[in-house]
Write a protein that holds these residues in place. Sequence first.
Motif, PDB file in Angstrom:
ATOM      1  N   HIS A 334       0.809  -1.212   0.000  1.00 60.46           N
ATOM      2  CA  HIS A 334       0.000   0.000   0.000  1.00 60.46           C
ATOM      3  C   HIS A 334       0.849   1.271   0.000  1.00 60.46           C
ATOM      4  CE1 HIS A 334      -3.364  -2.655   1.084  1.00 60.46           C
ATOM      5  NE2 HIS A 334      -4.176  -1.647   0.790  1.00 60.46           N
ATOM      6  N   GLY A 335       2.028   1.203   0.581  1.00 59.45           N
ATOM      7  CA  GLY A 335       2.834   2.408   0.718  1.00 59.45           C
ATOM      8  C   GLY A 335       2.353   3.256   1.885  1.00 59.45           C
ATOM      9  N   GLY A 336       2.638   4.545   1.856  1.00 53.98           N
ATOM     10  CA  GLY A 336       2.333   5.430   2.974  1.00 53.98           C
ATOM     11  C   GLY A 336       0.869   5.482   3.342  1.00 53.98           C
ATOM     12  N   ILE A 337      -0.024   5.331   2.367  1.00 58.41           N
ATOM     13  CA  ILE A 337      -1.457   5.385   2.657  1.00 58.41           C
ATOM     14  C   ILE A 337      -1.900   4.236   3.562  1.00 58.41           C
ATOM     15  CG2 ILE A 337      -2.196   3.988   0.657  1.00 58.41           C
ATOM     16  CD1 ILE A 337      -4.540   5.909   0.331  1.00 58.41           C
ATOM     17  N   GLY A 338      -1.093   3.180   3.596  1.00 60.98           N
ATOM     18  CA  GLY A 338      -1.459   2.006   4.389  1.00 60.98           C
ATOM     19  C   GLY A 338      -1.474   2.250   5.884  1.00 60.98           C
ATOM     20  N   ILE A 339      -0.798   3.294   6.362  1.00 58.41           N
ATOM     21  CA  ILE A 339      -0.749   3.552   7.806  1.00 58.41           C
ATOM     22  C   ILE A 339      -1.546   4.788   8.202  1.00 58.41           C
ATOM     23  CG2 ILE A 339       1.435   2.356   8.188  1.00 58.41           C
ATOM     24  CD1 ILE A 339       2.825   5.078   8.099  1.00 58.41           C
ATOM     25  N   THR A 340      -2.397   5.281   7.294  1.00 59.10           N
ATOM     26  CA  THR A 340      -3.259   6.402   7.648  1.00 59.10           C
ATOM     27  C   THR A 340      -4.451   5.915   8.452  1.00 59.10           C
ATOM     28  OG1 THR A 340      -4.495   6.192   5.567  1.00 59.10           O
ATOM     29  CG2 THR A 340      -2.603   7.687   5.576  1.00 59.10           C
ATOM     30  N   GLN A 341      -5.029   6.814   9.252  1.00 54.76           N
ATOM     31  CA  GLN A 341      -6.182   6.466  10.074  1.00 54.76           C
ATOM     32  C   GLN A 341      -7.406   6.147   9.229  1.00 54.76           C
ATOM     33  OE1 GLN A 341      -6.606   6.154  13.484  1.00 54.76           O
ATOM     34  NE2 GLN A 341      -4.397   6.310  13.658  1.00 54.76           N
ATOM     35  N   GLU A 342      -7.468   6.742   8.043  1.00 60.67           N
ATOM     36  CA  GLU A 342      -8.673   6.612   7.227  1.00 60.67           C
ATOM     37  C   GLU A 342      -8.789   5.261   6.539  1.00 60.67           C
ATOM     38  OE1 GLU A 342      -7.704  10.666   8.094  1.00 60.67           O
ATOM     39  OE2 GLU A 342      -6.509   9.135   7.048  1.00 60.67           O
ATOM     40  N   LEU A 343      -7.689   4.573   6.368  1.00 60.62           N
ATOM     41  CA  LEU A 343      -7.703   3.306   5.632  1.00 60.62           C
ATOM     42  C   LEU A 343      -7.724   2.134   6.609  1.00 60.62           C
ATOM     43  CD1 LEU A 343      -7.668   2.809   2.537  1.00 60.62           C
ATOM     44  CD2 LEU A 343      -5.281   2.133   2.796  1.00 60.62           C
ATOM     45  N   ILE A 345      -6.746  -0.896   6.354  1.00 62.22           N
ATOM     46  CA  ILE A 345      -5.606  -1.821   6.337  1.00 62.22           C
ATOM     47  C   ILE A 345      -4.628  -1.543   7.465  1.00 62.22           C
ATOM     48  CG2 ILE A 345      -3.930  -0.641   4.817  1.00 62.22           C
ATOM     49  CD1 ILE A 345      -5.183  -4.221   4.262  1.00 62.22           C
ATOM     50  N   GLY A 346      -4.426  -0.249   7.792  1.00 62.40           N
ATOM     51  CA  GLY A 346      -3.504   0.084   8.864  1.00 62.40           C
ATOM     52  C   GLY A 346      -3.975  -0.383  10.216  1.00 62.40           C
ATOM     53  N   HIS A 347      -5.272  -0.395  10.434  1.00 60.32           N
ATOM     54  CA  HIS A 347      -5.834  -0.849  11.701  1.00 60.32           C
ATOM     55  C   HIS A 347      -5.729  -2.370  11.833  1.00 60.32           C
ATOM     56  CE1 HIS A 347      -7.535   3.128  12.735  1.00 60.32           C
ATOM     57  NE2 HIS A 347      -7.569   3.271  11.412  1.00 60.32           N
ATOM     58  N   TYR A 348      -5.900  -3.080  10.726  1.00 55.56           N
ATOM     59  CA  TYR A 348      -5.660  -4.526  10.750  1.00 55.56           C
ATOM     60  C   TYR A 348      -4.189  -4.825  11.031  1.00 55.56           C
ATOM     61  CZ  TYR A 348     -10.327  -5.690   9.041  1.00 55.56           C
ATOM     62  OH  TYR A 348     -11.688  -5.861   8.926  1.00 55.56           O
ATOM     63  N   PHE A 349      -3.314  -4.013  10.469  1.00 50.96           N
ATOM     64  CA  PHE A 349      -1.878  -4.190  10.704  1.00 50.96           C
ATOM     65  C   PHE A 349      -1.538  -3.985  12.183  1.00 50.96           C
ATOM     66  CE2 PHE A 349       2.309  -2.016  11.026  1.00 50.96           C
ATOM     67  CZ  PHE A 349       3.117  -3.092  10.721  1.00 50.96           C
ATOM     68  N   LYS A 350      -2.155  -2.990  12.807  1.00 51.53           N
ATOM     69  CA  LYS A 350      -1.897  -2.746  14.229  1.00 51.53           C
ATOM     70  C   LYS A 350      -2.337  -3.939  15.068  1.00 51.53           C
ATOM     71  CE  LYS A 350      -2.339   2.287  13.941  1.00 51.53           C
ATOM     72  NZ  LYS A 350      -3.203   3.450  14.277  1.00 51.53           N
TER      73      LYS A 350
END
Length: 378
Positions: A334-343, A345-350
């Motif tokens: 995903h790149g940088g967008i993958g760790i934004t609050q809005e997406l 995917i970042g919450h699943y990663f956490k």
Amino acid sequence: MDFTYNETQGMIRDTLARFLADTYDFDTRQKMIATDAGRDPGIWNALANELGLLGAAFGEEYGGLGGGALENGLLMEEFGKVIAIEPYLQTVVIGGGALKAVGGAQAAAHIPGIISGETIIAFAYAEPQGRYDLANIRTTAKADGSGYVLNGHKGVVYCAPWATHLLVTARTGGSTRERNGVELFLVDANLPGITRRDYPTVDGNRASEVYFENVAIPGDALLAGGMDLIEKVVDEATVAVCAEATGVMAKLHEGTLEYSKQRQQFGQPIARFQVLQHRMVDMFMEVEQAKSMTTYATLHLDKPAIERMAAVSQCKAKVSRGAKFVGQNAIQTHGGIGITQELAIGHYFKRATMIEGQFGSADYHYDRFERLVIDEAA
């Protein structure tokens, strides 16, 4: 061996999946965790009284559906798919598991409350110096007449802000790190002398630092079984977390695959690049292997202690490594967008990152498995 689920188990899984699809989308979850309470109690009430799913893993003698660890795993996987913040692990798997193990009057008194949704249990076992050593306990429970007096500090107690009861490990005798003398107590969370410092966790849950200062508890708060009981309960919790991880990992893979079909680079979707196709296959394989190892460990939970613990450690080591691989590759794609609050995917990663170390990292479980194999061989 037949690993297919029976009709009842399939119905339980499908019922929860449909309910979560209707009530637990990503935006709804974000709104829930942003509230002061950090949850919507109505969802827990619906799971208990509208769907009856909080009784899936309990015997009919308690008013349950007659299931066990397999049913817990099915439900935990579905919770993982929506990164649910419900206290199912702490209340049903851990608290309910301990009560089922001891049975008798204590189980009869508390399990119906779990099934009805009235009783919420938080597992207070971790201490700042303890890391993954369950016997590294400084909290004490000193005999006082017919009861006990609790003193000590428990850290990162998930779901404690919502709990009606605390399942506490405490030392009745022996020295720090000694197995003998560590016991398990089920304590009313509102007793005088119990204080909390509540905070949100990185994966969207709520936890507390819990302090006990001369807390008087009755004698029947003791769930007899010592470290053998505690290890059994934690092993069951570990496998349930692995089941949750399979749901989290599946959504990480699914979301990354979908993104790779949409993201354009050099005039074509990046899903057409062979190196990313290989990455998607590797992620898929990790998900499937995690599911297989979790099923394997679940079927070993009723085996003798050494066999059970070895299977659990094999499973957790594999799932921890798999969660790390899938999560990191999802973010990298995903790149940088993958760790934004809005997406999402970042919450699943956490959540995947937290699961890596919950109830023991891969390295810890590799070491435990090695010790078990050497001890058994000797």
